[in-house]
Design a protein around this motif. Structure first.
Motif, mmCIF file in Angstrom:
data_model
loop_
_atom_site.group_PDB
_atom_site.id
_atom_site.type_symbol
_atom_site.label_atom_id
_atom_site.label_comp_id
_atom_site.label_asym_id
_atom_site.label_seq_id
_atom_site.Cartn_x
_atom_site.Cartn_y
_atom_site.Cartn_z
ATOM 1 N N LEU A 21 -2.184 2.541 0.598
ATOM 2 C CA LEU A 21 -1.030 2.685 0.227
ATOM 3 C C LEU A 21 -1.089 0.690 0.141
ATOM 4 C CD1 LEU A 21 1.472 4.633 2.655
ATOM 5 C CD2 LEU A 21 0.500 4.915 1.164
ATOM 6 N N GLU A 22 -0.701 0.732 -1.469
ATOM 7 C CA GLU A 22 -1.098 -0.520 -1.756
ATOM 8 C C GLU A 22 0.071 -0.707 -2.674
ATOM 9 O OE1 GLU A 22 -4.791 -0.994 -4.997
ATOM 10 O OE2 GLU A 22 -3.123 -1.975 -5.899
ATOM 11 N N ILE A 23 1.342 -1.195 -2.681
ATOM 12 C CA ILE A 23 2.691 -1.081 -2.802
ATOM 13 C C ILE A 23 2.441 -2.732 -4.109
ATOM 14 C CG2 ILE A 23 4.702 -1.256 -2.246
ATOM 15 C CD1 ILE A 23 4.404 -0.815 0.057
ATOM 16 N N ASN A 24 3.275 -2.751 -4.870
ATOM 17 C CA ASN A 24 2.998 -3.788 -5.855
ATOM 18 C C ASN A 24 4.604 -3.977 -6.290
ATOM 19 O OD1 ASN A 24 0.003 -4.587 -6.637
ATOM 20 N ND2 ASN A 24 -0.005 -2.975 -7.388
ATOM 21 N N SER A 25 4.957 -4.966 -5.865
ATOM 22 C CA SER A 25 6.531 -5.112 -6.537
ATOM 23 C C SER A 25 6.712 -6.893 -6.954
ATOM 24 C CB SER A 25 7.301 -4.614 -5.204
ATOM 25 O OG SER A 25 7.587 -6.308 -4.325
ATOM 26 N N ALA A 26 8.215 -6.834 -7.489
ATOM 27 C CA ALA A 26 8.110 -8.678 -8.280
ATOM 28 C C ALA A 26 7.886 -9.366 -7.294
ATOM 29 C CB ALA A 26 9.272 -8.808 -8.317
ATOM 30 N N THR A 27 7.762 -8.561 -5.296
ATOM 31 C CA THR A 27 7.650 -10.008 -4.569
ATOM 32 C C THR A 27 5.676 -10.355 -4.009
ATOM 33 O OG1 THR A 27 7.923 -9.072 -2.940
ATOM 34 C CG2 THR A 27 9.524 -10.206 -3.705
ATOM 35 N N TYR A 31 -1.483 -1.301 2.812
ATOM 36 C CA TYR A 31 -1.432 -0.845 4.246
ATOM 37 C C TYR A 31 -2.869 0.194 4.379
ATOM 38 C CZ TYR A 31 2.905 -3.700 4.595
ATOM 39 O OH TYR A 31 3.687 -4.088 4.687
ATOM 40 N N LEU A 32 -2.986 0.064 6.027
ATOM 41 C CA LEU A 32 -3.947 1.762 5.634
ATOM 42 C C LEU A 32 -3.552 2.450 6.565
ATOM 43 C CD1 LEU A 32 -7.679 1.203 5.650
ATOM 44 C CD2 LEU A 32 -6.871 2.150 8.178
ATOM 45 N N LEU A 33 -3.628 3.830 5.674
ATOM 46 C CA LEU A 33 -3.016 4.913 7.544
ATOM 47 C C LEU A 33 -4.272 5.282 7.865
ATOM 48 C CD1 LEU A 33 -1.276 7.043 9.074
ATOM 49 C CD2 LEU A 33 -1.253 8.119 6.909
ATOM 50 N N GLU A 93 9.945 3.217 6.445
ATOM 51 C CA GLU A 93 9.475 2.656 4.960
ATOM 52 C C GLU A 93 8.321 3.337 4.422
ATOM 53 O OE1 GLU A 93 11.029 -0.928 4.154
ATOM 54 O OE2 GLU A 93 12.962 -0.597 5.646
ATOM 55 N N LEU A 94 6.733 3.140 5.055
ATOM 56 C CA LEU A 94 5.789 3.200 4.714
ATOM 57 C C LEU A 94 5.509 4.975 4.474
ATOM 58 C CD1 LEU A 94 4.127 0.746 6.141
ATOM 59 C CD2 LEU A 94 4.181 0.832 4.077
ATOM 60 N N ARG A 95 6.383 5.767 5.124
ATOM 61 C CA ARG A 95 6.578 6.775 5.732
ATOM 62 C C ARG A 95 6.435 7.638 4.401
ATOM 63 N NH1 ARG A 95 6.850 7.586 12.145
ATOM 64 N NH2 ARG A 95 5.001 7.731 12.675
ATOM 65 N N LEU A 96 8.360 7.104 4.511
ATOM 66 C CA LEU A 96 8.886 7.112 3.014
ATOM 67 C C LEU A 96 7.976 7.308 1.046
ATOM 68 C CD1 LEU A 96 12.091 8.102 2.324
ATOM 69 C CD2 LEU A 96 12.517 6.139 1.935
ATOM 70 N N ILE A 97 7.309 5.959 1.370
ATOM 71 C CA ILE A 97 7.124 5.859 0.214
ATOM 72 C C ILE A 97 5.973 7.395 0.185
ATOM 73 C CG2 ILE A 97 4.653 3.778 -1.107
ATOM 74 C CD1 ILE A 97 7.384 2.424 0.566
ATOM 75 N N LYS A 98 4.997 6.525 1.029
ATOM 76 C CA LYS A 98 3.667 7.813 1.262
ATOM 77 C C LYS A 98 4.215 9.439 0.748
ATOM 78 C CE LYS A 98 0.481 9.798 4.189
ATOM 79 N NZ LYS A 98 0.269 11.080 3.232
ATOM 80 N N ALA A 99 5.137 10.154 1.545
ATOM 81 C CA ALA A 99 6.266 11.009 1.122
ATOM 82 C C ALA A 99 6.066 10.958 -0.554
ATOM 83 C CB ALA A 99 6.896 11.335 2.218
ATOM 84 N N ASN A 100 6.145 10.304 -0.725
ATOM 85 C CA ASN A 100 6.817 10.149 -2.179
ATOM 86 C C ASN A 100 6.187 9.602 -3.300
ATOM 87 O OD1 ASN A 100 10.136 10.592 -2.956
ATOM 88 N ND2 ASN A 100 10.175 9.131 -0.689
ATOM 89 N N LYS A 101 4.877 9.577 -3.378
ATOM 90 C CA LYS A 101 3.597 9.171 -3.821
ATOM 91 C C LYS A 101 2.853 10.146 -4.363
ATOM 92 C CE LYS A 101 -0.341 10.267 -1.876
ATOM 93 N NZ LYS A 101 -0.637 11.200 -0.486
#
Lengths: 313, 178
Positions: free
Chosen positions: A264-270, A275-277, A305-313
């Motif tokens: 899971l690669e999360i790019n945001s303003a920061t 993360y690896l699952l 949160e990671l689960r949420l992001i993964k579920a929404n990918k």
């Protein structure tokens, strides 16, 4: 208790230092003396045990040595890296052009564009020049103005398609989260299912994401990080995952033969966080140039949160 | 590093040379197995066994090299892998039930021996492994272990071995192997 000189003779025999005549004579004695034979077998087992013990010691020493190829060696051997390098450069240029053009038209309050990519079937050959075939399919999420495009790359020719691999940005009204999933399996052909993230849903839950994900140390936030990370894996029997990550390149040693991992690669303003699952556990990938154990994410809130992001990918 | 330097350093028991060789030839040697239907793990095992056999021979001074070290290692890897493939094909075609009990007893005794070695102190472990595995002489052992002289090395070896013998005997007796 056997005589010391008898033990010396036995050891001498087992070390192979006896002359053929001496050895033949000793073997005759062994055949006619059961006590001597038992002692000889006993000593043989001890010597064997000491040798095995030392071998185990030295093997543990060798196992601790990092034998993953250096990048120079890797690049020399792998056609994929060369091709991937081309793709990465094209991606970077494409991103730059897009962002430059886009900032003139979009609301300046828009903090970030999200880029969703899925790259699958990345069998990384280490030893031989591979023949890679890729195909590019486009997927457009049914989200009206929040258009998200995801690309699944599989089975076609790299050289033919390189120029087509340019990042497609996603527009989101609030702070955007980029979710790139790279699934990789060695040997077996594998085409992952990919569904584009619903940017609207993620935006709604951005309070949670911002609260916790922003607390996590950012891997890096430079523009060059927008290119997809490169992954090289080595299958081991160990249940632990070891890794190195630098310059956007990730080396993984672990037991991925039964279940592939997901990144899971999360790019945001920061910046970018990775993360690896694997086997239902999340791990955090940090900049690290020495092979070490991948730290598991223990923070329950972050995992949610990671689960949420993964579920929404 | 030249081959002659490597051999000289191995004879001094310099384990860093082992690390150097392992890393240097890892790809080349494991490829022998990988390109002949072996797995990554099998390739690593074969290479480690080969390198340690080389290390053992070179340490004891029993190695006469007529080729480059890499050529020597390569040919041993190839032979070892052929043997392993033979062994595998035999295992899949033969009935081995009768040998299983014997094999199990031998394994159990080996486990006891290793367990007893683990109970020894570091000095005893060092002296015995250098003597029996590396085949070092008393002079080299004295140097490596920082003993005053070869007589000290001999005495240590004698006492450590005796201690190990009696430890193993008591465990063998307890486990009914005598």
């Amino acid at each position: 208790m056997p005589q010391e000189n008898q033990i010396d003779r036995i050891e001498h025999y087992h070390s192979g230092n006896m002359s053929p005549e001496e050895a033949a004579s000793f073997e005759k004695e062994l055949a006619s003396d059961p006590t001597l034979k038992a002692e000889s077998d006993f000593q043989s087992e001890i010597i064997q045990g000491i040798k095995e013990y030392r071998k185990t010691q030295l093997k543990a020493r060798l196992d601790a040595i990092d034998v993953s190829p250096g990048w120079v060696e890797f690049a020399q051997q792998s056609a994929l890296v060369k091709s991937f390098g081309g793709i990465a450069i094209a991606t970077a240029i494409g991103s730059g052009v897009y962002f430059l053009a886009d900032t003139k038209e979009e609301n300046p309050a828009m903090r970030e564009m999200a880029d969703v990519e899925a790259i699958a079937e990345m069998t990384v050959p280490v030893y031989e020049e591979p023949v890679f075939e890729w195909a590019i399919q486009e997927y457009i999420a049914p989200q009206g103005k929040e258009v998200t495009k995801a690309r699944t790359i599989k089975n076609a020719t790299v050289a033919d398609e390189q120029s087509e691999i340019t990042p497609v940005a996603t527009t989101a009204e609030t702070e955007a989260i980029t979710n790139a999933v790279i699934e990789e399996k060695q040997e077996e052909s594998f085409t992952p299912e990919f569904s584009a993230p619903d940017a609207g849903d993620i935006s709604e839950s951005s309070e949670v994401s911002a609260a916790t994900l922003d607390d996590v140390p950012v891997v890096s936030s430079t523009e060059s990080d927008l290119k997809p990370i490169e992954v090289e894996t080595r299958n081991t029997k160990s249940s632990k995952i070891k890794y190195k990550y630098y310059d956007g390149k990730l080396f993984l040693n672990g037991n991925f033969s039964s279940e592939p991992y997901e990144i899971l690669e999360i790019n945001s303003a920061t910046g970018r966080r990775i993360y690896l699952l694997h086997m239902n556990k999340y791990y955090e990938v940090r900049i690290n140039d020495k092979l070490s154990e991948l730290p598991e994410v223990r923070d329950v809130k972050l995992i949610r949160e990671l689960r949420l992001i993964k579920a929404n990918k | 590093m030249k081959d002659s330097d490597i051999l000289e350093r191995i004879s001094r028991g310099d384990e860093k040379v082992l690390d150097h060789l392992y890393k240097k030839y890892y790809r080349m040697m494991t490829k022998v197995v990988l390109s002949n239907s072996g797995t990554e793990e099998e390739a690593k095992d074969i290479y480690q066994e080969t390198l340690l056999a080389f290390w053992q021979k070179a340490s004891s001074g029993n190695l006469v090299l007529t080729s480059k070290i890499s050529t020597y290692l390569y040919s041993i890897c190839l032979n070892q892998w052929r043997k392993e493939l033979d062994r595998k094909s035999r295992l899949s075609s033969e009935e081995v039930d009768g040998e299983e009990t014997q094999g199990h007893d031998a394994e159990e005794r080996l486990r006891i021996v290793k367990e007893c070695i683990e109970e020894l102190g570091d000095v005893c472990k060092g002296v015995l492994t250098y003597y029996y595995f590396e085949g070092l002489g008393m002079q080299d052992i004295a140097k490596k272990m920082n003993f005053a002289n070869t007589d000290t090395a001999k005495t240590k070896k004698y006492k450590c071995k005796k201690k190990l013998d009696s430890l193993i005997k008591s465990k063998y007796t307890a486990e009914d192997f005598f």
